[in-house]
Design an enzyme around this catalytic site. Structure first.
Site, PDB file in Angstrom:
ATOM      1  N   PHE A 127      19.290  17.043  -1.328  1.00  0.00           N
ATOM      2  CA  PHE A 127      19.289  18.233  -0.476  1.00  0.00           C
ATOM      3  C   PHE A 127      20.735  18.659  -0.247  1.00  0.00           C
ATOM      4  O   PHE A 127      21.531  17.920   0.333  1.00  0.00           O
ATOM      5  CB  PHE A 127      18.622  17.966   0.879  1.00  0.00           C
ATOM      6  N   ASP A 164      28.704  15.285  -1.088  1.00  0.00           N
ATOM      7  CA  ASP A 164      28.181  16.105   0.012  1.00  0.00           C
ATOM      8  C   ASP A 164      27.937  15.191   1.213  1.00  0.00           C
ATOM      9  O   ASP A 164      26.962  14.455   1.257  1.00  0.00           O
ATOM     10  CB  ASP A 164      26.888  16.789  -0.449  1.00  0.00           C
ATOM     11  N   LYS A 206      27.422  19.901  10.322  1.00  0.00           N
ATOM     12  CA  LYS A 206      26.618  19.153  11.302  1.00  0.00           C
ATOM     13  C   LYS A 206      27.487  18.500  12.381  1.00  0.00           C
ATOM     14  O   LYS A 206      28.035  19.201  13.231  1.00  0.00           O
ATOM     15  CB  LYS A 206      25.749  18.120  10.583  1.00  0.00           C
ATOM     16  N   THR A 240      34.309  36.796   5.688  1.00  0.00           N
ATOM     17  CA  THR A 240      34.881  37.423   6.880  1.00  0.00           C
ATOM     18  C   THR A 240      35.485  36.389   7.822  1.00  0.00           C
ATOM     19  O   THR A 240      36.639  36.508   8.230  1.00  0.00           O
ATOM     20  CB  THR A 240      33.809  38.235   7.636  1.00  0.00           C
TER      21      THR A 240
END
Lengths: 497, 497
Positions: free
Chosen positions: A214, A323, A354, A378
């Protein structure tokens, strides 16, 4: 301040408690001296209670509410205890999908809000890529850079985990193509074709990922995510290679030989896929992997597996992306889970989010984009989140929380072993590193039933994979919280038909 | 409170001032009575000044700093004036890439920070999709839902513009496939193939976008972005159809016939592409478009164009997604730019971010995902941003800011017309709606030179497209700010070699 308790024989205590049966707040759980936390769960209604159900109805007019467990009273929540709108107080070991580092309403974080020097960072969100605030380099150094993995001095903040991985992938693609073209300027053909989504300007490069992984749910990330059908169905994807992730037997130390064989099989497949995809004209620019597959079912692999995988990446000229969105931030007992592998220099890219409150990724110098605006959006993160992160890191250091996590994690895992020994027809495959622990139920219905019953007794847990319960407590989760957890779980299992 | 000035003959005043030459703070600009704002720009060094340059060097050790203009002192910035670390105070008409709605350090936003009821929303960031706070439905209703486009009662918040568009695309794909399979359960083949990125589980659906469009830079969004090479080069993409966006002549009212022809040509191409991609086996699930292409060069189209495009989408069963990330929030004089089209029911999806401080998207009821966890991520937005948005909306309503924007915008556009008449060898194609204005320079070098000179005189502007200057002031940008802007610009142009 939380008191660090040193119970040296938790294992025996549990077994004793289990025999006693139905109390769901252990008398052996010594009270915390925390100024801000509660002692124990306290339940008033079944969950979701009537107020939550009324709010569910209201929100259902606006959004799909099928995933909502209950509504929370965050003002009243403290430390490891999440309070709901019906006044139920639960020991929370899911922590907003593993994203609350030091508990609810921690005094150190409350102080960030009352410091007048911080107001501007909240009120005036800058476009960090063009107009950073004066203190931006200093704040990066005292927050994300102070915990940079070994060998990494460069970091790019982002707003969330998916954006972090998307931009990490882009960074690897840019690096890979720059290598391929010898760092020359792009050709006219590349410039022309990229604007219409065509090769060679938009090259047929791929990211190799693992079954069960994931990495997020935006379209780039989702092409590397293979944990659940509901995430993927109906969304267009890329033809990128997917390797098997080792399916190990637990406890790992009892199945060393079998697990090593399984890992060797997977690594062989990785190399085959890299070659095959190169032949297909879709070379692998990067390999992305979680140190522990989380959403996919808390699947572990050995340091040896990761070291060999890292070497395969280097051999084939692929970037190696770790990751750490879920595993990072101290929950495994080290700040980064990949530090357990024992390599000084394990990755080209490490992404996070997280528990770090801001998203982002570290990368090696050579992956620095060669031009401005190649990696850009942005906001490029949010400096107000860096302020909170600095305080979280201060608390982690001051209270030696990584040691606490290691201690609590051992107690938790020992307790899970005891439970699966006592309830072998219900539980199996207890596993974990630090407090990043999990255990499997015999099937998904049993898992779900255990979770609901535990919730009604004041223990809020998460699920993952097909039939796994995952534990993702805060870093201020002490041994007495472990006792509370295990006692409730034991009571549920004892009652289980 | 800002005073609303009603200068009825700004056009004549400018021409008079222009003749006077080199003052860059107009004497005709009546002072603000704002309690919190400055009167005018005030420059101490060239920009970037020495402190900015030193910080650039420091940050350059951590990140690519090629896009950074200067470092800011946000504490000292007020209203429309951005103060840098060297003490330069500039009139800011770029506003953090169009993301500061009511100016720096607005008192209404400062109050959000000092209200003790709000602290928890900052300190305890929830996973909104599973554990929302008690006040979440109410806060949605008083913030994003209170400004929902006509016909839309459903909204999903997200952390940023890219995540909003990515999830809007996913919503359209899910809706489209559910229609195709008659709302039946997915087949076994779909379930199996989706986990390995293959059709039919991951179907070959497409999103139709327009040349010059900008919808974000994550991989899904980037496949619909076609504004600049630097955004796209080296990143794998999808083979999705790209239609021409009308290249209109300005002022629009002088070229009605020519522009209508150009728009008809583009619409014809849209229909051809929809048919062609269906035949290719990659049917168009949705059409995404900006009401004014911003990053791509401030390209306008007529309401008639959008109405016909919307009808084409309906005719071919494609969802119609209006991306209001840059145009939304009041800057065109209506809260949503697409409200200028005069349709009650113009879109299936409307996405937003930037000035709304939170990202997200509205959608029609029938685009509601049929199951939980199909549209999902850890945070699903950030309730602390909704608190700020509520206050922004209160200020907009209390101070009638949309009327102000319309008034300031007219003055600005008239002034730009005057400038391009006076400097026809340098400027052309002045255009705008509300204060969402732009003007072209004769080439990119001239544009860049004008912008740097203006910055050194205290006017900070943005660029877009190949040679365009874009104006993206706050909603508290009054007519006297317009005068300051035009006077500085006139001085720069008068000196231009």
């Amino acid at each position: 301040m939380l008191l660090s308790l040193k119970l040296t024989q938790p294992f025996i205590i549990y077994n004793f408690n289990f025999a006693l049966g139905s109390r769901y707040v252990s008398k052996t759980a010594t009270k915390t001296v925390s100024e801000f936390e509660y002692d124990a769960p306290s339940m008033k209604t079944a969950v979701p209670g009537p107020k939550s159900q009324e709010l569910l109805r209201q929100l259902g007019e606006i959004q799909n509410v099928g995933a909502i467990h209950f509504f929370c009273n965050y003002e009243e929540s403290r430390g490891n205890y999440l309070v709901d709108v019906d006044g139920n107080r639960m020991l929370d070991v899911y922590t907003q999908i593993s994203s609350i580092p030091i508990g609810y309403n921690h005094p150190a974080l409350m102080k960030v809000m009352t410091n007048p020097n911080n107001v501007s960072a909240f009120v005036n969100r800058p476009a960090l890529g063009i107009l950073p605030p004066e203190n931006f380099p200093d704040k990066l150094i005292e927050s994300v850079l102070s915990i940079a993995p070994s060998g990494m001095t460069r970091v790019q903040t982002m707003a969330c985990g998916s954006c972090s991985n998307e931009n990490a992938f882009k960074t690897m693609f840019i690096w890979y193509r720059n290598k391929e073209r010898g760092y020359a300027n792009p050709s006219e053909q590349e410039v022309g074709t990229c604007m219409i989504n065509q090769s060679p300007g938009c090259p047929d490069l791929s990211i190799l990922s693992f079954m069960g992984a994931f990495h997020g749910r935006t379209l780039g990330c989702l092409a590397t995510t293979h944990s659940k059908v509901i995430h993927k169905l109906d969304i267009p994807s890329f033809d990128w290679p997917i390797a098997p992730f080792p399916k190990l037997q637990y406890p790992l130390e009892e199945f060393v030989r079998e697990n090593a064989q399984e890992e060797a099989r997977c690594l062989e497949e990785v190399e085959d896929l890299i070659v095959k995809w190169r032949q297909k004209g879709k070379p692998v620019a990067g390999i992305v992997i979680e140190p522990i597959q989380a959403e996919g079912g808390d699947n572990h692999a050995s340091p040896d597996f990761f070291i060999k995988l890292r070497n395969i990446a280097r051999k084939h000229g692929c970037a190696f992306h770790v990751d750490e969105v879920q595993t990072g931030g101290g929950t495994t007992g080290k700040f980064w889970a990949h530090e357990h592998w024992g390599l000084d220099d394990p990755a080209d890219v490490v992404s996070f989010s997280k528990k770090l409150l801001t998203g982002g990724y570290y990368h090696r110098d050579e992956l620095q984009p060669d031009k401005p605006y190649r990696i850009f959006n942005t906001w490029m993160g949010d400096p107000s989140k860096n302020l909170f992160l600095s305080e979280v890191l201060n608390v982690i250091r001051r209270e030696n929380l990584l040691e606490e996590v290691t201690r609590s994690g051992k107690t938790l895992l020992q307790g899970l072993y005891a439970l699966q020994t006592q309830y072998p027809h219900i539980l199996s495959r207890a596993r974990g590193q630090g407090t990043f622990c999990a255990i499997d139920a015999c099937n998904d219905a049993t898992r779900d039933s255990i979770m609901i019953k535990a919730r009604n007794k004041g223990l809020f847990m998460g699920s993952c994979g097909e039939k796994t319960i995952r534990f993702r407590p805060t870093l201020v989760f002490k041994e007495y919280h472990v006792h509370q957890l295990l006692n409730i779980l034991n009571d549920v299992l004892a009652e289980h038909k």
